[in-house]
Design an enzyme around this catalytic site. Structure first.
Site, mmCIF file in Angstrom:
data_model
loop_
_atom_site.group_PDB
_atom_site.id
_atom_site.type_symbol
_atom_site.label_atom_id
_atom_site.label_comp_id
_atom_site.label_asym_id
_atom_site.label_seq_id
_atom_site.Cartn_x
_atom_site.Cartn_y
_atom_site.Cartn_z
ATOM 1 N N SER A 561 -1.619 -1.499 3.096
ATOM 2 C CA SER A 561 -1.525 -0.095 3.483
ATOM 3 C C SER A 561 -1.475 0.767 2.218
ATOM 4 O O SER A 561 -2.401 0.729 1.419
ATOM 5 C CB SER A 561 -0.313 0.119 4.387
ATOM 6 O OG SER A 561 -0.363 1.361 5.030
ATOM 7 N N ASP A 646 -7.169 -0.125 13.794
ATOM 8 C CA ASP A 646 -6.064 0.334 12.962
ATOM 9 C C ASP A 646 -5.775 1.813 13.214
ATOM 10 O O ASP A 646 -6.667 2.654 13.130
ATOM 11 C CB ASP A 646 -6.387 0.112 11.480
ATOM 12 C CG ASP A 646 -5.160 0.156 10.601
ATOM 13 O OD1 ASP A 646 -4.294 1.006 10.834
ATOM 14 O OD2 ASP A 646 -5.068 -0.664 9.676
ATOM 15 N N HIS A 681 -3.165 -1.952 12.625
ATOM 16 C CA HIS A 681 -2.528 -1.883 11.320
ATOM 17 C C HIS A 681 -1.604 -3.068 11.043
ATOM 18 O O HIS A 681 -1.506 -3.541 9.921
ATOM 19 C CB HIS A 681 -1.729 -0.579 11.225
ATOM 20 C CG HIS A 681 -1.391 -0.180 9.826
ATOM 21 N ND1 HIS A 681 -2.342 0.094 8.876
ATOM 22 C CD2 HIS A 681 -0.202 -0.006 9.203
ATOM 23 C CE1 HIS A 681 -1.761 0.436 7.737
ATOM 24 N NE2 HIS A 681 -0.458 0.371 7.915
#
Length: 709
Positions: A561, A646, A681
């Site tokens: 991330s 995501d 994600h």
């Protein structure tokens, strides 16, 4: 009864709109790296025009995009084929450490003991309770295995039980976009109420009447929670009443309930400012009152006990201080200080009891638990390891001398303790079982400090198996995050043992941009100081090499991330330091994303990265944005992973990055992109499916080192 996910968090949540287009897919082969077609697009901004050759990859529904992602997956499978047997072995090895039939430590709330348990072979938890004591018959509240059956993804967001213990509200996501559908279950009959409330943040909060609930609604495109509604159980959600709408798109919002159950809280927060509104839970139709109107650079949170509110505030106190105010007067002029600000101690959180105040205080990167009786002498808990992670656990009851807390370290599995704050007696309730002959005494932890270029000391938490030789010939996996003030704690990982047992050391770097060393540690790693995050990581790498833990031929870097942004920046700046890099769901197209003001989640990130509509921020961000700074140079071996759905970092950022790297890099090292076509994600759902992701990453590193078993 708050069983929800964090109800208000400044999480990393960047998204972009998705254009719809239909073109014919390109044909790819598995034996050569896929080369995405170049389709130049001019991106014009107030301070310059950039050409993006792969902007078209944001067309999620375009068959050509899906074809390209599938081709990358096929190429990944082909290149990883020599390590497939090792990957399977690692998967079984990691899975074999898990106690498949397991349950959490129960906690008591409102007359019931709540816990979750797993059955052998099951992917998902079963949520249960028992009335009165643990010898009572078990009630199954939710069986996530049944709910998630035949679904490629399933996740329970949170759940809440009404005060009369008769109805449960829960949220479920079946796509991995973090858009949860709320359902309501009659716990007496087991039947679901007919209503379904879509596009929520995943939890609902009950009022005291057992029929009124509050929930946060998300915009289905931007994924921004921006409205709070009031729902009456058994009615059509179309009739729900809008209680509050946040007009400032730099703020997120969420709903919660105080531990006392007296108040419903509506919290709004941005990176640098927060605001709280509250409603008496016994009068749910009342208009919410403002606790304190938002102020620039003022973050605060609130709890309730008796006739007082307790406030953790950073007003004039970067590391926070604790104050109290009468319930009858929440004006700032009525606030009275209890715990003052300290330059060397970060006040992280608090827990209120009838006779005790417990504070989570972080000093030199480690969290201490401070027990402060309302009357009497205070004391701290002693944990006895050089690096660890401790945290206040689930404590729903006020009138008890017992504090439930969690403890783990790089060598100690997750452990749950009860601590008697009067007698100072610790009781270990459970240490997570690690099967397969694990002995914590076989492993060593160290806490060391690398010196950054500006002289700052950067803490590193390190673990390795006894017998590890510091001669420069061992492999090391170096991990960091370094954004949003998120603290990277030294925690145990059973999966990590597969690397440690094969000679690896694991180094967790507490770089600037996190909040390990206090609020200033965060301030020094964002906005126009963001590059400190990257150079800190590089300085830690050089330190590990200088200290003979490893060499560039055996050093691996990992981040996900915003930590994927870190990986992208680092490989542009110092690709020579690493044998391989693992970049998970990486945020790499910083400038393009932050210039798209049509997405509210972008404007909410201005306090983190800066507003590129201002030249100083545009120039600074452009100078480090990984996608914009890919150049003709050698790059280390790289494994880039993403999820098609995501909700935080859209799949096309890593896809574009890999496409550009393929045309620019001058080496023959591996560059692999793996897209989970059914996840988002957080990767795959389920406890065993997610292990496959870890096994894949470990196999990638071991293959590069020539380790075949």
């Amino acid at each position: 009864m708050n069983h929800s996910l964090l109800w208000l968090a400044g999480a990393f949540a960047l998204t972009l709109g998705v254009a719809q287009a239909q073109t014919q897919p390109t044909t790819y082969t598995m034996t050569t790296p896929p080369l995405a077609p170049i389709k130049p697009k001019q991106l014009t901004s107030p301070f310059g025009t950039r050409t993006d050759n792969y902007y078209w990859l944001n067309e999620r529904e375009n068959p050509e995009v899906i074809s390209y992602l599938n081709a990358e997956n096929a190429y990944f499978d082909k290149q990883m084929a020599p390590a497939k047997e090792l990957e399977d072995k690692l998967f079984n090895e990691i899975k074999g450490r898990i106690k498949e039939q397991d349950e959490s430590v129960p906690y008591r709330d409102n007359g019931y003991y709540y816990y979750t348990r797993y059955e052998a072979g099951s992917e998902y938890p079963i949520y249960c309770r028992k009335k009165g004591d643990m010898k009572a018959p078990e009630e199954i509240l939710l069986n996530a295995n049944e709910l998630g059956k035949d679904k490629t993804y399933f996740q329970i967001g949170g759940y809440e039980v009404s005060d009369n213990n008769l109805v449960m509200a829960y949220g479920a996501d079946t796509v991995s976009r973090r858009l949860y559908t709320l359902r309501f279950k009659d716990l007496k009959t087991g039947k679901l109420y007919p209503e379904k409330i879509v596009n929520t943040s995943g939890n609902a909060v009950w009022a005291a009447d057992n029929k009124t609930l509050f929930y946060a609604k998300k915009d289905p495109t931007t994924l921004l929670p921006y409205q709070v509604y009031r729902h009456t159980l058994g009615t059509d959600p179309k009739q729900d009443v809008l209680v509050y709408e946040e007009k400032d798109n730099t703020f997120n919002l969420g709903v919660g309930r105080t531990k006392s159950k007296k108040y419903i809280f509506i919290g709004m927060g941005s990176t640098m400012s927060s605001e709280l509104r509250y409603i008496d839970a016994s009068n749910p139709t009342a208009a919410p009152k403002v606790f304190l109107a938002r102020e620039k650079d003022h973050l605060y949170d609130v709890e309730h006990l008796g006739d007082k509110f307790y406030i953790r505030s950073n007003a004039g106190a970067p590391n926070y201080r604790l104050l109290e105010t009468p319930v009858s007067n929440t004006a700032k002029t009525a606030w009275k200080e209890i715990i003052p600000h300290r330059k060397d101690v970060f006040l992280e959180n608090m827990e209120l009891f009838k006779n005790f105040l417990v504070l989570g205080e972080r000093k030199e990167g480690l969290l201490g638990l401070r027990v402060r009786p309302w009357k009497g002498e205070e004391h701290y808990l002693n944990f006895g390891e050089p690096t660890y992670s401790a945290s206040i656990s689930v404590n729903p009851e006020f009138d008890t001398p017992v504090l439930r807390y969690s403890y783990t370290s790089l060598t100690t599995p997750n452990s749950t303790y009860d601590y008697n704050m009067v007698t100072k007696q610790k009781t270990l309730l459970k240490e997570q079982a690690v099967l397969g002959g694990f002995n914590k005494e076989d492993y060593v932890t160290e806490r060391m400090y690398a010196t950054a270029k500006d002289g700052t000391k950067i803490p590193i938490s390190i673990v390795y198996k006894k017998g590890f030789k510091k001669d420069g010939n061992a492999p090391v996996l170096q991990y960091a995050y370094g954004s949003y003030g998120i603290i990277s704690n030294a925690t145990f990982s059973a999966a990590r043992l597969s690397l440690l047992n094969r000679g690896f050391a694991y180094a967790l770097c507490h770089i600037r941009g996190g909040q390990e060393m206090g609020r200033q540690w965060y301030e020094d790693g964002k906005l126009l100081k963001k590059k400190n995050t990257f150079t800190d990581f590089i300085d830690c790498s050089e330190f590990l090499i200088q200290q003979k833990f490893t060499s560039p031929a055996k050093l691996f870097a990992q981040g996900g991330s915003a930590g994927g942004l870190l990986m992208g920046a680092v490989v542009n700046m110092r690709p020579d330091l690493y044998k391989g890099v693992l970049a998970g769901v990486p945020f790499v197209d910083v400038v393009t994303t932050m210039l798209d003001e049509s997405i509210p989640l972008t404007t909410g990130e201005y306090d983190e990265w800066g507003n590129p509509n201002k030249k100083e921020y545009y120039d600074y961000m452009l100078s480090y944005s990984p996608y914009d700074n890919v150049k003709k140079q050698p790059y280390p071996n790289m494994l880039v992973t993403t999820g098609l759905h995501d909700s935080q970092v859209q799949y096309f950022e890593p896809a574009k990055w890999v496409a550009k790297l393929r045309t620019m890099k001058t080496d023959n090292n591996l560059l692999l992109l793996h897209t989970d076509m059914a996840a988002g994600h957080g990767g795959a759902s389920g406890r065993f499916k997610s292990i496959r992701d870890v096994a894949r990453q470990q196999a990638f590193m071991l293959m590069l080192l020539g380790i075949k078993s």
